[in-house]
Design a protein around this motif. Structure first.
Motif, PDB file in Angstrom:
ATOM      1  N   VAL A  28       0.304  -1.298   0.160  1.00  0.00           N
ATOM      2  CA  VAL A  28       0.569  -0.466   0.046  1.00  0.00           C
ATOM      3  C   VAL A  28       1.046   0.696  -0.080  1.00  0.00           C
ATOM      4  N   LEU A  29       1.481   1.346   1.038  1.00  0.00           N
ATOM      5  CA  LEU A  29       2.233   2.278   1.175  1.00  0.00           C
ATOM      6  C   LEU A  29       3.886   2.986   0.320  1.00  0.00           C
ATOM      7  N   SER A  30       4.009   1.325  -0.573  1.00  0.00           N
ATOM      8  CA  SER A  30       5.419   1.848  -2.084  1.00  0.00           C
ATOM      9  C   SER A  30       3.856   2.262  -3.542  1.00  0.00           C
ATOM     10  N   LEU A  31       3.155   2.118  -3.612  1.00  0.00           N
ATOM     11  CA  LEU A  31       1.777   1.877  -4.213  1.00  0.00           C
ATOM     12  C   LEU A  31       1.635   3.446  -4.097  1.00  0.00           C
ATOM     13  N   ALA A  32       1.439   3.994  -3.129  1.00  0.00           N
ATOM     14  CA  ALA A  32       0.493   5.241  -3.439  1.00  0.00           C
ATOM     15  C   ALA A  32       1.711   5.929  -2.769  1.00  0.00           C
ATOM     16  N   SER A  33       3.008   5.694  -2.477  1.00  0.00           N
ATOM     17  CA  SER A  33       3.864   6.865  -2.619  1.00  0.00           C
ATOM     18  C   SER A  33       4.679   6.938  -4.790  1.00  0.00           C
ATOM     19  N   GLY A  34       4.776   6.102  -5.315  1.00  0.00           N
ATOM     20  CA  GLY A  34       4.917   5.353  -6.282  1.00  0.00           C
ATOM     21  C   GLY A  34       3.603   6.537  -7.272  1.00  0.00           C
ATOM     22  N   ALA A  35       2.623   6.662  -6.912  1.00  0.00           N
ATOM     23  CA  ALA A  35       1.427   7.356  -7.638  1.00  0.00           C
ATOM     24  C   ALA A  35       1.869   8.922  -7.106  1.00  0.00           C
ATOM     25  N   GLN A  36       2.038   8.859  -5.994  1.00  0.00           N
ATOM     26  CA  GLN A  36       2.506  10.518  -5.666  1.00  0.00           C
ATOM     27  C   GLN A  36       2.780  11.009  -6.208  1.00  0.00           C
ATOM     28  N   LEU A  37       4.445  10.481  -6.152  1.00  0.00           N
ATOM     29  CA  LEU A  37       5.574  11.264  -6.590  1.00  0.00           C
ATOM     30  C   LEU A  37       5.196  10.926  -8.643  1.00  0.00           C
ATOM     31  N   THR A  38       4.644  10.396  -8.861  1.00  0.00           N
ATOM     32  CA  THR A  38       4.064  10.380 -10.464  1.00  0.00           C
ATOM     33  C   THR A  38       3.062  11.782 -11.121  1.00  0.00           C
ATOM     34  N   ARG A  39       2.069  11.847  -9.861  1.00  0.00           N
ATOM     35  CA  ARG A  39       1.332  12.973  -9.999  1.00  0.00           C
ATOM     36  C   ARG A  39       2.274  14.455  -9.186  1.00  0.00           C
ATOM     37  N   ASP A  40       2.674  13.975  -9.111  1.00  0.00           N
ATOM     38  CA  ASP A  40       3.393  15.371  -8.485  1.00  0.00           C
ATOM     39  C   ASP A  40       4.240  16.069  -9.877  1.00  0.00           C
ATOM     40  N   LEU A  41       5.491  15.278 -10.663  1.00  0.00           N
ATOM     41  CA  LEU A  41       5.569  15.072 -11.148  1.00  0.00           C
ATOM     42  C   LEU A  41       4.848  15.365 -11.934  1.00  0.00           C
ATOM     43  N   ILE A  42       3.794  15.236 -13.043  1.00  0.00           N
ATOM     44  CA  ILE A  42       3.235  15.630 -13.310  1.00  0.00           C
ATOM     45  C   ILE A  42       2.417  16.562 -13.901  1.00  0.00           C
ATOM     46  N   ASN A  43       2.164  17.021 -12.297  1.00  0.00           N
ATOM     47  CA  ASN A  43       1.401  18.524 -12.101  1.00  0.00           C
ATOM     48  C   ASN A  43       2.488  19.411 -12.736  1.00  0.00           C
ATOM     49  N   THR A  44       3.759  19.734 -11.202  1.00  0.00           N
ATOM     50  CA  THR A  44       4.511  20.366 -12.208  1.00  0.00           C
ATOM     51  C   THR A  44       4.541  21.267 -13.475  1.00  0.00           C
ATOM     52  N   PRO A  45       4.486  22.810 -13.073  1.00  0.00           N
ATOM     53  CA  PRO A  45       4.812  23.130 -14.416  1.00  0.00           C
ATOM     54  C   PRO A  45       5.998  23.627 -14.854  1.00  0.00           C
ATOM     55  N   SER A  46       6.011  22.761 -16.908  1.00  0.00           N
ATOM     56  CA  SER A  46       6.968  23.070 -17.009  1.00  0.00           C
ATOM     57  C   SER A  46       8.061  24.087 -16.202  1.00  0.00           C
ATOM     58  N   ASN A  47       7.723  25.464 -16.243  1.00  0.00           N
ATOM     59  CA  ASN A  47       9.040  26.109 -15.519  1.00  0.00           C
ATOM     60  C   ASN A  47       9.529  25.946 -14.334  1.00  0.00           C
ATOM     61  N   ASP A  48       9.437  25.322 -13.794  1.00  0.00           N
ATOM     62  CA  ASP A  48       9.941  23.999 -12.628  1.00  0.00           C
ATOM     63  C   ASP A  48       9.869  22.646 -12.599  1.00  0.00           C
ATOM     64  N   MET A  49       9.964  22.277 -14.231  1.00  0.00           N
ATOM     65  CA  MET A  49      10.201  21.096 -14.231  1.00  0.00           C
ATOM     66  C   MET A  49      10.498  20.820 -15.683  1.00  0.00           C
ATOM     67  N   GLY A  50      11.484  21.455 -15.965  1.00  0.00           N
ATOM     68  CA  GLY A  50      12.321  21.165 -17.433  1.00  0.00           C
ATOM     69  C   GLY A  50      13.078  20.056 -17.389  1.00  0.00           C
ATOM     70  N   PRO A  51      14.264  19.661 -18.498  1.00  0.00           N
ATOM     71  CA  PRO A  51      14.913  18.580 -18.724  1.00  0.00           C
ATOM     72  C   PRO A  51      15.704  18.724 -16.940  1.00  0.00           C
ATOM     73  N   GLU A  52      16.215  19.146 -17.020  1.00  0.00           N
ATOM     74  CA  GLU A  52      17.398  19.585 -15.292  1.00  0.00           C
ATOM     75  C   GLU A  52      16.905  19.047 -13.939  1.00  0.00           C
ATOM     76  N   GLU A  53      15.317  19.919 -14.256  1.00  0.00           N
ATOM     77  CA  GLU A  53      15.001  19.501 -12.955  1.00  0.00           C
ATOM     78  C   GLU A  53      13.895  18.124 -13.101  1.00  0.00           C
ATOM     79  N   LEU A  54      14.035  17.379 -13.710  1.00  0.00           N
ATOM     80  CA  LEU A  54      13.527  15.963 -13.878  1.00  0.00           C
ATOM     81  C   LEU A  54      14.704  15.120 -13.554  1.00  0.00           C
ATOM     82  N   ALA A  55      16.177  15.214 -14.133  1.00  0.00           N
ATOM     83  CA  ALA A  55      16.886  14.744 -13.547  1.00  0.00           C
ATOM     84  C   ALA A  55      17.671  14.617 -12.187  1.00  0.00           C
ATOM     85  N   THR A  56      17.081  15.709 -11.379  1.00  0.00           N
ATOM     86  CA  THR A  56      17.741  16.302 -10.513  1.00  0.00           C
ATOM     87  C   THR A  56      16.309  15.535  -9.169  1.00  0.00           C
TER      88      THR A  56
END
Length: 458
Positions: A139-167
């Motif tokens: 449960v915690l593994s899947l919830a954490s994985g889904a949260q990370l996925t959602r957070d990364l997608i929801n972050t607008p591109s000015n704060d989620m460019g190639p460098e930030e994705l690598a970070t």
């Protein structure tokens, strides 16, 4: 992260009771406060509905959760109730098997998600005492994985460019003692990733290849995710409406990072590798053009029929590298085509697979996990639609039909037939909110793939 799940409560907990329509008829026939209240409330036990039942002092005595015609609760039965129920602590009164207990706990956790990076959310949420028999690790593994996925997608591109994705990938690697290497800018040409470099070279945010590795035992599993952090369409420019949601065009990368997080947090025995070509498809004087011919890591030449079909260009270099090491399994995720959405809508992920047994296992797990994906064919006669007169192949077909299939056939050129491979063409976004699935970035197929990998390594 608690996901509004607690071990116990210092305060009195309110009991939750699951009830379907058949059982409701018997409850309504009983004499007493509960049956009378359910009847007076016109509670019908519809799936997803609930009814608060007070005691003699007006406090909440218990809550009945409708199951419709189903016998057992599923993943979405309690999803969203952390916000819908009055603040307080709740506990499931019914005895559940491990599968149902884990499912409702995960649904509750997914429903507790909020994206608060730019706007504080002070609404108080209800908490749920961990259901007995729930597999907390899963449960915690899947919830954490889904949260990370959602957070990364929801972050607008000015704060989620190639460098930030690598970070983000490097931070994930640090959390689980994984190795993460990144090839940046013109070093991609030296390392022979010409297609990735060509797509990303027009942006002042340098393209890069992210390579995360974890584990030294078990089957070799390689995940590849499309990391186009913003897609203008390039010189084949998108319309304003078509560009509006293009912050989510790195949704494939978000999925493989979320899946990797779940696998590593669960400590599944495998040799995991994650490859993400991270670029921004921009417009400038050095942008690649329609009719250009570009080289790829595999050595195939590609005529550019459309610069807005850039995702498959960056993926093909990453897939060629993934296949080079002959893993036991390659899975790629990409927000690749509108054609897949026309065919299946936004909820279902399209799956293409070169191995029938693998496809059957993925489909079975997707149904069992309530995370359905649907197989579309790698219809070989359509391969000729990608023929080019001046290069080994074109990145698009010459007509408007079967766009998702021809895109998958393009990618198939870069994976050897002997390598088990599945490609997921996904929306990665909820266009409107539903219980447990808020509007915005969404993990599609993640739970299904995790379950298959868990079975594979056990």
């Amino acid at each position: 992260m608690s996901f509004q799940l607690i071990d116990s409560s210092d305060k009195q907990t309110v009991s939750l009771h699951f009830i379907n329509k058949t059982a409701l008829e018997g409850k309504l026939a009983e004499k007493g406060l509960v049956g009378s209240w359910l009847g007076a409330s016109k509670f019908l036990a519809e799936e997803g509905s609930f009814c608060l039942v007070p005691n003699a002092t007006g406090q909440i005595e218990c809550v009945f959760i409708g199951l419709g015609n189903e016998e057992d609760p599923g993943i979405w039965t309690l999803a969203g109730l952390s916000e819908s129920l009055p603040a307080g602590s709740y506990q499931i009164a019914d005895s559940l098997a491990e599968e149902q207990a884990s499912a409702v706990a995960l649904g509750w956790a997914l429903g507790s998600y909020r994206f608060t990076r730019y706007k504080e959310d002070t609404r108080e949420q209800a908490t749920l005492v961990w259901p007995e028999k729930a597999d907390r690790t899963v449960v915690l593994s899947l919830a954490s994985g889904a949260q990370l996925t959602r957070d990364l997608i929801n972050t607008p591109s000015n704060d989620m460019g190639p460098e930030e994705l690598a970070t983000a990938a490097s931070q994930l690697a640090g959390e689980y003692e994984a190795e993460c290497n990144v090839i940046v800018g013109e070093d991609l040409l030296t390392a022979n990733y010409p297609a990735i470099y060509t797509v990303g070279m027009a942006s002042d945010r340098a393209p890069r290849l992210i390579d995360l590795r974890w584990g030294d035992k078990g089957p070799k599993i390689t995940l590849v995710g499309k990391g186009v952090c913003f897609d203008t369409g390039g010189l084949d420019l998108k319309s304003a409406a078509g560009m509006l949601l293009m912050k989510k065009d790195m949704g494939g990368a978000a999925h493989v990072l979320g899946l990797a997080a779940a696998i590593m947090q669960s400590n599944l025995t495998c040799q995991l590798r994650v490859l993400i070509p991270a670029v921004e498809n921009a417009v400038s004087g050095n942008a690649f053009r329609p009719s250009d011919v570009i080289k790829t890591r595999k050595g195939l030449t590609v005529e550019v029929g459309n610069t807005d079909a850039e995702g498959r260009l960056v993926l093909c270099d990453a897939l060629a590298e993934a296949d080079r090491t002959k893993p036991d399994l390659i899975l790629d995720f990409a927000t690749l085509t509108g054609a897949a959405r026309v065919a299946l809508g936004t909820d279902l992920g399209a799956m293409f697979c070169n191995d029938d047994e693998l496809a059957d296992r993925l489909r079975r797990h997707s149904v069992e996990q309530g995370d359905e994906i649907w197989r579309l064919p790698l219809h070989k006669p359509y391969r000729k639609l990608l023929d080019s007169k001046i290069a080994d192949l074109n990145n698009v077909s010459g007509g408007p039909y079967a766009g998702a299939i021809t895109a998958a056939l393009y990618l198939a050129e870069f994976v050897e037939k002997e390598t088990p491979w599945a490609h997921f063409d996904i929306m990665a976004y909820n266009m409107s909110a539903r219980p447990g699935r808020p509007e915005g970035g969404e993990a599609i197929g993640l739970r299904a793939v995790y379950a298959m990998v868990k079975e594979m390594v056990s």
